[in-house]
Design an enzyme around this catalytic site. Structure first.
Site, PDB file in Angstrom:
ATOM      1  N   GLU A  95      24.148  37.570 -20.377  1.00 41.60           N
ATOM      2  CA  GLU A  95      22.716  37.320 -20.200  1.00 41.60           C
ATOM      3  C   GLU A  95      21.929  38.628 -20.202  1.00 41.60           C
ATOM      4  O   GLU A  95      22.346  39.638 -19.622  1.00 41.60           O
ATOM      5  CB  GLU A  95      22.476  36.549 -18.902  1.00 41.60           C
ATOM      6  CG  GLU A  95      23.290  35.242 -18.856  1.00 41.60           C
ATOM      7  CD  GLU A  95      22.803  34.288 -17.778  1.00 41.60           C
ATOM      8  OE1 GLU A  95      21.618  34.365 -17.400  1.00 41.60           O
ATOM      9  OE2 GLU A  95      23.607  33.463 -17.321  1.00 41.60           O
ATOM     10  N   GLU A 109      23.911  39.966 -16.416  1.00 42.81           N
ATOM     11  CA  GLU A 109      25.214  39.580 -15.879  1.00 42.81           C
ATOM     12  C   GLU A 109      25.997  38.838 -16.944  1.00 42.81           C
ATOM     13  O   GLU A 109      25.463  38.468 -17.994  1.00 42.81           O
ATOM     14  CB  GLU A 109      25.037  38.666 -14.659  1.00 42.81           C
ATOM     15  CG  GLU A 109      24.351  37.347 -15.005  1.00 42.81           C
ATOM     16  CD  GLU A 109      24.113  36.470 -13.794  1.00 42.81           C
ATOM     17  OE1 GLU A 109      24.532  36.867 -12.688  1.00 42.81           O
ATOM     18  OE2 GLU A 109      23.524  35.387 -13.955  1.00 42.81           O
ATOM     19  N   ASN A 111      28.248  35.322 -17.092  1.00 39.99           N
ATOM     20  CA  ASN A 111      28.696  34.120 -16.403  1.00 39.99           C
ATOM     21  C   ASN A 111      30.015  33.694 -17.019  1.00 39.99           C
ATOM     22  O   ASN A 111      30.053  33.247 -18.175  1.00 39.99           O
ATOM     23  CB  ASN A 111      27.662  32.996 -16.546  1.00 39.99           C
ATOM     24  CG  ASN A 111      26.723  32.958 -15.347  1.00 39.99           C
ATOM     25  OD1 ASN A 111      27.172  32.861 -14.215  1.00 39.99           O
ATOM     26  ND2 ASN A 111      25.431  33.042 -15.616  1.00 39.99           N
ATOM     27  N   GLU A 117      23.541  24.957 -20.151  1.00 45.48           N
ATOM     28  CA  GLU A 117      22.808  24.912 -21.416  1.00 45.48           C
ATOM     29  C   GLU A 117      23.707  25.068 -22.641  1.00 45.48           C
ATOM     30  O   GLU A 117      23.221  25.301 -23.755  1.00 45.48           O
ATOM     31  CB  GLU A 117      21.722  25.976 -21.432  1.00 45.48           C
ATOM     32  CG  GLU A 117      22.211  27.401 -21.273  1.00 45.48           C
ATOM     33  CD  GLU A 117      22.324  27.842 -19.810  1.00 45.48           C
ATOM     34  OE1 GLU A 117      22.368  29.055 -19.578  1.00 45.48           O
ATOM     35  OE2 GLU A 117      22.356  26.954 -18.916  1.00 45.48           O
ATOM     36  N   ARG A 165      16.159  19.805 -18.782  1.00 46.55           N
ATOM     37  CA  ARG A 165      16.871  19.373 -17.582  1.00 46.55           C
ATOM     38  C   ARG A 165      15.991  18.382 -16.818  1.00 46.55           C
ATOM     39  O   ARG A 165      14.958  18.761 -16.255  1.00 46.55           O
ATOM     40  CB  ARG A 165      17.195  20.563 -16.689  1.00 46.55           C
ATOM     41  CG  ARG A 165      17.993  21.657 -17.394  1.00 46.55           C
ATOM     42  CD  ARG A 165      18.360  22.772 -16.444  1.00 46.55           C
ATOM     43  NE  ARG A 165      19.027  23.871 -17.140  1.00 46.55           N
ATOM     44  CZ  ARG A 165      19.850  24.724 -16.551  1.00 46.55           C
ATOM     45  NH1 ARG A 165      20.088  24.621 -15.252  1.00 46.55           N
ATOM     46  NH2 ARG A 165      20.421  25.693 -17.240  1.00 46.55           N
ATOM     47  N   ASP A 360     -19.415 -20.669 -10.639  1.00 48.75           N
ATOM     48  CA  ASP A 360     -19.917 -21.485  -9.533  1.00 48.75           C
ATOM     49  C   ASP A 360     -19.056 -22.702  -9.255  1.00 48.75           C
ATOM     50  O   ASP A 360     -18.963 -23.145  -8.109  1.00 48.75           O
ATOM     51  CB  ASP A 360     -21.362 -21.916  -9.804  1.00 48.75           C
ATOM     52  CG  ASP A 360     -22.103 -22.263  -8.524  1.00 48.75           C
ATOM     53  OD1 ASP A 360     -21.636 -21.847  -7.439  1.00 48.75           O
ATOM     54  OD2 ASP A 360     -23.152 -22.923  -8.595  1.00 48.75           O
ATOM     55  N   ASP A 466     -33.712 -14.269  -5.386  1.00 53.47           N
ATOM     56  CA  ASP A 466     -33.834 -13.687  -4.045  1.00 53.47           C
ATOM     57  C   ASP A 466     -33.582 -14.778  -3.029  1.00 53.47           C
ATOM     58  O   ASP A 466     -34.041 -15.915  -3.197  1.00 53.47           O
ATOM     59  CB  ASP A 466     -35.222 -13.082  -3.831  1.00 53.47           C
ATOM     60  CG  ASP A 466     -35.357 -12.481  -2.437  1.00 53.47           C
ATOM     61  OD1 ASP A 466     -34.760 -11.410  -2.196  1.00 53.47           O
ATOM     62  OD2 ASP A 466     -36.015 -13.103  -1.588  1.00 53.47           O
ATOM     63  N   LYS A 529     -32.980 -22.918  -9.543  1.00 52.02           N
ATOM     64  CA  LYS A 529     -31.664 -22.806  -8.896  1.00 52.02           C
ATOM     65  C   LYS A 529     -31.624 -23.743  -7.690  1.00 52.02           C
ATOM     66  O   LYS A 529     -32.081 -23.401  -6.591  1.00 52.02           O
ATOM     67  CB  LYS A 529     -31.416 -21.360  -8.472  1.00 52.02           C
ATOM     68  CG  LYS A 529     -30.085 -21.134  -7.764  1.00 52.02           C
ATOM     69  CD  LYS A 529     -29.866 -19.655  -7.480  1.00 52.02           C
ATOM     70  CE  LYS A 529     -28.699 -19.421  -6.551  1.00 52.02           C
ATOM     71  NZ  LYS A 529     -27.432 -20.012  -7.029  1.00 52.02           N
ATOM     72  N   HIS A 558     -30.347 -25.707 -12.864  1.00 56.51           N
ATOM     73  CA  HIS A 558     -29.032 -25.592 -12.215  1.00 56.51           C
ATOM     74  C   HIS A 558     -29.061 -26.406 -10.932  1.00 56.51           C
ATOM     75  O   HIS A 558     -29.970 -26.263 -10.100  1.00 56.51           O
ATOM     76  CB  HIS A 558     -28.742 -24.122 -11.880  1.00 56.51           C
ATOM     77  CG  HIS A 558     -27.571 -23.910 -10.955  1.00 56.51           C
ATOM     78  ND1 HIS A 558     -26.296 -23.697 -11.405  1.00 56.51           N
ATOM     79  CD2 HIS A 558     -27.492 -23.885  -9.592  1.00 56.51           C
ATOM     80  CE1 HIS A 558     -25.479 -23.546 -10.369  1.00 56.51           C
ATOM     81  NE2 HIS A 558     -26.184 -23.652  -9.262  1.00 56.51           N
ATOM     82  N   HIS A 560     -26.325 -28.846  -7.970  1.00 56.25           N
ATOM     83  CA  HIS A 560     -24.985 -29.200  -7.483  1.00 56.25           C
ATOM     84  C   HIS A 560     -24.934 -30.706  -7.273  1.00 56.25           C
ATOM     85  O   HIS A 560     -25.959 -31.354  -7.034  1.00 56.25           O
ATOM     86  CB  HIS A 560     -24.680 -28.474  -6.170  1.00 56.25           C
ATOM     87  CG  HIS A 560     -24.448 -27.007  -6.341  1.00 56.25           C
ATOM     88  ND1 HIS A 560     -23.205 -26.428  -6.235  1.00 56.25           N
ATOM     89  CD2 HIS A 560     -25.302 -25.997  -6.624  1.00 56.25           C
ATOM     90  CE1 HIS A 560     -23.306 -25.115  -6.446  1.00 56.25           C
ATOM     91  NE2 HIS A 560     -24.574 -24.837  -6.677  1.00 56.25           N
ATOM     92  N   THR A 694     -27.055 -17.665  -0.409  1.00 58.22           N
ATOM     93  CA  THR A 694     -26.446 -16.395   0.003  1.00 58.22           C
ATOM     94  C   THR A 694     -27.423 -15.232  -0.184  1.00 58.22           C
ATOM     95  O   THR A 694     -27.995 -15.092  -1.252  1.00 58.22           O
ATOM     96  CB  THR A 694     -25.174 -16.134  -0.837  1.00 58.22           C
ATOM     97  OG1 THR A 694     -24.316 -17.271  -0.746  1.00 58.22           O
ATOM     98  CG2 THR A 694     -24.453 -14.902  -0.344  1.00 58.22           C
TER      99      THR A 694
END
Length: 964
Positions: A95, A109, A111, A117, A165, A360, A466, A529, A558, A560, A694
């Site tokens: 190396e 060094e 190895n 590797e 790796r 709804d 509203d 509504k 609209h 119900h 609501t």
């Protein structure tokens, strides 16, 4: 130096260290050598190991792109000279460091072994190093067939190779090693890809005691560019779950331009922060399985104690071929613009129809619990089978809150799905003017921001109302809709009975005056509504006729069907000249929902105002909704028939079922429901006969429930001498925070509710400072721990806590809207198999196998098969008490807590209780996988408690130290 010696001691048993020459801009290159017992020594060319972190190699490649031929020759000769000097035998690696500025080499060094590797060398030379080493050790001579190693002149570089790796380290947390069980493992494959693995398999346990390397992947090809491309593909094909990995980091690294050009040194990772900006792995399968497992073990609280379908419901779609849909009202609006579109509505002879099934209808019948999964599946069939519809009401109202709060869904994703599936139909939403889709007043700029986002996301028609019919409160919303270029349908909320000769408040004059004010404010369409279903047939005819004559805008009716005669009111309105009406598909119509759309179509067929819809196709879609509805039996009310009592209390259809459910939860059974209905009517009278929708209807309901549960009488509420703890919603209403009712509030009761404090006399929005959207975004991102987009900001502005809770759930379990409804609410049965469509072309095949008995820590293992592969999921059983209680964890955001930054073993604890420390001083050291990490004080303070001790094994975020 002391830390280095401790680390050496821990890793190698000796604390010896040595110093090397400093090269500030270094490249790491090594030469593979092989020597035999006959005096032969060869090199197998070089490897580039420059890309590393903390001197640990991360990526290796061959050949080294930064070397020229002269440098290579110099390097090879130096390596061989060193080997010859010692008579080197077997495989070894010599190396070197190269100074990137001068080009000089420095020996590090040798190895004396096969390196991690070595694979890149094998791939570029074609020589099996492991086999060669064994044969050479047995006496084979280099250069012979028996050794597997040719003579030096025949050892050539035939390819380019790259090795990554793959480790169980977290690049975003300073590469802290992770450990645990690999719950899923899928590796890449194909030409030019090699894998070397030991513990890489599903079920493998990664411990804190060994190196974090999981698998090596090597790619090779004739060119460096193709090699990088192959590695890129391989890294994305990996699926590793259960532990953190560096896969995305590796991909960012190898695809970086400087890597491709070999323009790097050993500091490349440290000096390139963009490598850490990798896309997060979604891991959608594991998170969804975790949710299913949690429901299997603990149940879904949404359906706890409620009725359950006899068997799981998986609805079948209509047998109809989906083609490119015909053009519809969406294209008409885009072509004409809002004003001319309104003129088109006026000129249309046929009655225009809106289907409310996706908003709804289920809000009124099934507590708003319809999930995106069921609605998005049928949406394309609306576009194909019902292109003559005026609009599909599918968003807004309570659906926004419920999606986030209870269904853990993103309402914006729902809208996007609808827009894609119904490109030819107008998408309609209900908008509460200054309350937007919430229950309080918001700053004007928040309202405008929300409208802008909704318009951009696909809403075409905004029905703006509203809750007190206070026009001033609608102005900002109407202007915002107009600015967005969308159709503004301003709504008059109907209440009372205008055909009653004794009606002095909500008479015809009132409604006509209100309509003219809305026209002047910029409404394109006027909606009636009738949220309570109070508009009787004769009243509907009178009101529609007057508005058509006096106002000149298209009228949209609209109502119900709570009373049972809603369809009669619709037909009366049509006879009087109304332009559009609302209805619900057969299977979702009637009772507190809208009148039956299919029946309305049949009633108009062959007449002058025939709606032009195919009743048979309506019934096809109704068959689907009928199946879907069976899956929501947990949310069905006990209402079996129409209720004429609605004319007494005036309760909105959407509230009727919800209030009955609320009453039951408080112990008020069906026998006592008449008391609640009577109290509701009394409260309305005491409040001055207000419009109830609501959020005002909720206020009336809150007070009614309070009266019944507390035994309060009307006289007690009105008596100034009797102290009443009014609900907070009542106080806010009388203070004027929701607006001003026509005629004002009863002064005496208002004084009592407010305790003598002065009410508001202006529009609440005028008193609210504009929201600092940038600051709110930062706050939201801090709460959820990630960046948010504009739509998510809009959600946060509506419901800060609800959005934060939703984001936490999304982080833990992913997009649960992809799950079939039966699985979302009830989990799975052993042996059951389902498909989960994540996106086009990506489907998960999930089979539930079984669940284990409780473990000591109070968890259970739920065993699945995912796409044919075993996938165990650990789930906390909330009914169990852990025999081995978990360790205390550092609380997020608590500056007094110091948690473990990584799993490992406590090495030293120099700090002590009562010690006063400055920021940066050492608290303790932690060791894991040959690395020692110093944990320092992040603030000045005095130590109150130390939970760490030398030798203690800890997990990430375990509480170690507590400051006072």
């Amino acid at each position: 130096m002391a830390a280095a010696r401790r680390e050496a001691k821990a890793a190698f048993g000796k604390d010896e260290v040595y110093l090397e020459k400093l090269i500030r801009r270094a490249r790491h290159v090594e030469v593979q050598i092989l020597g035999d017992s006959h005096g032969n020594l060869v090199h197998l060319h070089e490897r580039d190991c420059t890309v590393q972190r903390r001197n640990q190699k991360v990526v290796e490649r061959a050949p080294a792109a930064f070397l020229n031929d002269g440098q290579r020759a110099e390097l090879f000769e130096a390596a061989l000279k060193i080997g010859r000097a010692v008579g080197y035998r077997a495989a070894g690696t010599v190396e070197f460091l190269q100074d990137a500025d001068t080009g000089k080499f420095y020996f590090i060094e040798v190895n004396p072994r096969i390196q991690v590797e070595h694979t890149v060398t094998e791939c570029v030379t074609g020589i099996d190093l492991v086999k060669a080493q064994i044969r050479i050790a047995a006496g084979a001579r280099i250069g012979t067939v028996e050794s597997g190693v040719p003579p030096q002149e025949e050892i050539r570089v035939n390819a380019h190779a790259l090795q990554c790796r793959v480790t169980t380290e977290d690049p975003e947390n300073n590469f802290v090693p992770d450990y645990g069980r690999v719950t899923a493992y899928r590796s890449p494959a194909g030409f030019g890809i090699r894998l070397d693995a030991g513990t890489a398999y599903s079920g493998a346990i990664i411990t804190r005691f060994y190196d974090s390397l999981l698998v090596k992947v090597t790619a090779w090809s004739p060119t460096p560019e193709e090699t990088i491309a192959r590695m890129h593909r391989a890294l994305w094909e990996f699926r590793i779950r259960g532990v953190v990995t560096n896969l995305r980091f590796l991909d960012q690294l190898i695809t970086h331009p400087r890597f491709a050009s070999a323009d790097y040194t050993t500091k490349f990772i440290d000096e390139t922060p963009e490598l850490f900006r990798s896309p997060r792995k979604r891991d959608r399968a594991t998170r969804l399985l975790s949710f299913i497992g949690d429901v299997i073990v603990n149940g879904n609280p949404e359906v706890k104690g409620r009725a359950r379908p006899k068997q799981p419901v998986f609805p079948r779609l209509p047998r109809a071929a989906l083609k490119a849909p015909q053009t519809g009202t969406k294209q008409k609006l885009d072509e004409l613009g809002p004003e001319k579109f309104a003129d088109w509505m006026l000129a249309e002879r046929r009655v225009l129809l809106t289907d409310t099934s996706m908003r709804d209808a289920h809000q009124s019948l099934l507590a708003t619990r319809f999930r995106t999964h069921d609605m998005a599946m049928i949406a394309p069939y609306y576009a194909e089978l019902l292109p003559q519809l005026f609009s599909v009401e599918c968003w807004g109202g309570a659906t926004f809150d419920v999606a986030l709060r209870f269904l853990k869904e993103d309402p914006w994703a729902r809208l996007a799905a609808f827009r894609e599936a119904m490109p030819n139909l107008l998408l309609q939403m209900l908008f509460r003017s200054a309350n937007a889709v919430g229950y309080t007043n918001y700053p004007d700029n928040v309202v405008r921001h929300f409208v802008g986002r909704a318009a951009a996301a696909g809403i075409d028609v905004f029905r703006v109302f509203d809750c007190l019919n206070w026009v001033d409160n609608m102005k900002v919303a109407i202007e915002a809709v107009r600015d967005a270029g969308r159709l503004c349908e301003a709504a008059i909320c109907y209440t009372g009975n205008l055909t009653n000769p004794g009606e002095t408040k909500y008479d015809l004059k009132y409604y006509v005056k209100l309509a003219k004010e809305l026209r002047a404010m910029g409404a394109h369409v006027l909606a009636i509504k009738d949220m309570g279903g109070l508009c009787q047939p004769r009243a509907a005819a009178v009101l529609v006729k007057a508005l058509k004559e006096e106002v000149g805008l298209p009228i949209h009716f609209h109502t119900h069907d709570t009373s049972g005669i809603g369809a009669a009111s619709v037909l009366a309105a049509i006879e009087a000249g109304v332009d559009a009406v609302d209805g619900a598909i057969d299977a979702l119509s009637g009772l507190t929902s809208q009148p039956n759309l299919g029946s309305i179509v049949e009633a108009l067929r062959f007449g002058p105002r025939d709606a032009g819809l195919d009743a048979g196709k309506l019934r096809l879609i109704s068959t689907y909704w009928e199946q879907v509805r069976r899956g929501y039996i947990a949310f069905e009310s006990d209402i079996r028939a129409g209720a004429s009592e609605v004319y007494v209390h005036g309760m909105p259809g959407g509230q009727y079922t919800n209030l009955r459910e609320q009453a039951r939860s408080l112990g008020l059974d069906d026998y006592r429901w008449p008391e609640v209905a009577h109290a509701y009517a009394e409260v309305n009278e005491m409040f001055g006969d207000i419009v109830k929708v609501t959020p005002t209807s909720k206020v009336v309901g809150d007070m009614a429930i309070t009266m019944v549960t507390s035994g309060l009488t009307r006289d007690a509420v009105l008596d100034p001498a009797v102290e009443i703890a009014f609900p907070d919603s009542v106080v806010r209403l009388f203070r004027g925070e929701l607006g001003q009712p026509v005629g004002g509030f009863p002064p005496a009761l208002q004084k009592k509710v407010l305790g003598g404090k002065a009410p508001l006399d202006v529009r609440p929005g005028e008193l609210l400072a504009p929201a600092d959207l940038d600051a709110e975004r930062r706050l939201a991102e801090n709460k959820v721990g990630r960046a948010i987009n504009e739509d998510e900001l809009a959600s946060y502005l509506m419901y800060p806590k609800v959005f934060a809770d939703y984001a936490a759930n999304r982080s833990a379990f992913g997009d649960v809207s992809a799950l079939p409804t039966a699985v979302f609410f009830y989990g799975m049965e052993p042996g059951q198999e389902i498909n989960i469509d994540l996106e086009r072309g990506k489907t998960l095949i999930v089979r539930y196998v079984t669940t284990s008995d409780p473990h000591e820590d109070g968890t259970r293992t739920v065993f699945f098969e995912l796409n044919g592969q075993p996938r165990p999921i650990r789930v906390a059983d909330r009914s169990q008490v852990a025999k081995r209680p978990p360790r205390r964890k550092a609380e997020p955001g608590n500056a007094s807590h110091v948690g473990a930054p990584m799993p490992g073993t406590i090495a030293t604890v120099p700090a002590h209780v009562g010690q006063k420390l400055a920021k940066g001083e050492v608290l303790l050291t932690l060791e894991a996988m040959k690395m020692e990490t110093t944990v320092r004080a992040e603030r000045d303070g005095v130590i109150k408690e130390i939970l760490a001790r030398p030798g203690l094994q800890v997990d990430t975020k375990d509480l170690l130290v507590v400051f006072e």
